[in-house]
Design an enzyme around this catalytic site. Structure first.
Site, short mmCIF file in Angstrom:
data_model
loop_
_atom_site.label_atom_id
_atom_site.label_comp_id
_atom_site.label_asym_id
_atom_site.label_seq_id
_atom_site.Cartn_x
_atom_site.Cartn_y
_atom_site.Cartn_z
N CYS A 10 0.82 -1.25 -0.29
CA CYS A 10 0.06 0.10 0.13
C CYS A 10 0.93 1.35 -0.04
O CYS A 10 2.09 1.02 0.12
CB CYS A 10 -1.00 -0.13 1.14
SG CYS A 10 -0.14 0.07 2.74
N CYS A 13 2.94 1.61 3.02
CA CYS A 13 4.13 0.76 3.35
C CYS A 13 5.13 1.20 2.44
O CYS A 13 6.44 1.11 2.66
CB CYS A 13 3.54 -0.55 2.86
SG CYS A 13 2.20 -1.39 3.68
#
Length: 80
Positions: A10, A13
Site C-alpha cells: 500500500c 508501506c
C-alpha cells in the site's frame, strides 16, 4: 542488521520503505532492507496493523509511517 517492512504494498508501506532508505542515508549505514508482503509471514510477527517496521527480528513499529528521523534514531540505538 536486517530491516523488514511488513505490508501489502500500500501507499503507507511504500512510504515507510522510502523513509527507511532516507534514514540509512542519514546514518551512513548499509543494510539489507526487505519488503515482506506474505500475510502468513506478517502474522507470524503478531502484527495485526500494517505497515510495520522490523529490525533484526524485533517489531519496532506497527500501524504508522515513521519519519526518516524516527527510523534513524532506531537504527542508531541498535548499535550495529
Amino acid at each position: 542488521m536486517k530491516i523488514e517492512i511488513l505490508g501489502m504494498g500500500c501507499a503507507k508501506c511504500n512510504q515507510l520503505y522510502d523513509n527507511v532508505q532516507k534514514a540509512l542515508e542519514k546514518t551512513g549505514r548499509e543494510t539489507e532492507v526487505v519488503k515482506v508482503e506474505d500475510i502468513a509471514k506478517i502474522t507470524g510477527y503478531d502484527v495485526m496493523v500494517i505497515p510495520a517496521l522490523v529490525v533484526d527480528g524485533e517489531v519496532r513499529s506497527a500501524g504508522k509511517v515513521l519519519s526518516a528521523e524516527e527510523i534513524a534514531g532506531i537504527i542508531q540505538k541498535t548499535g550495529v
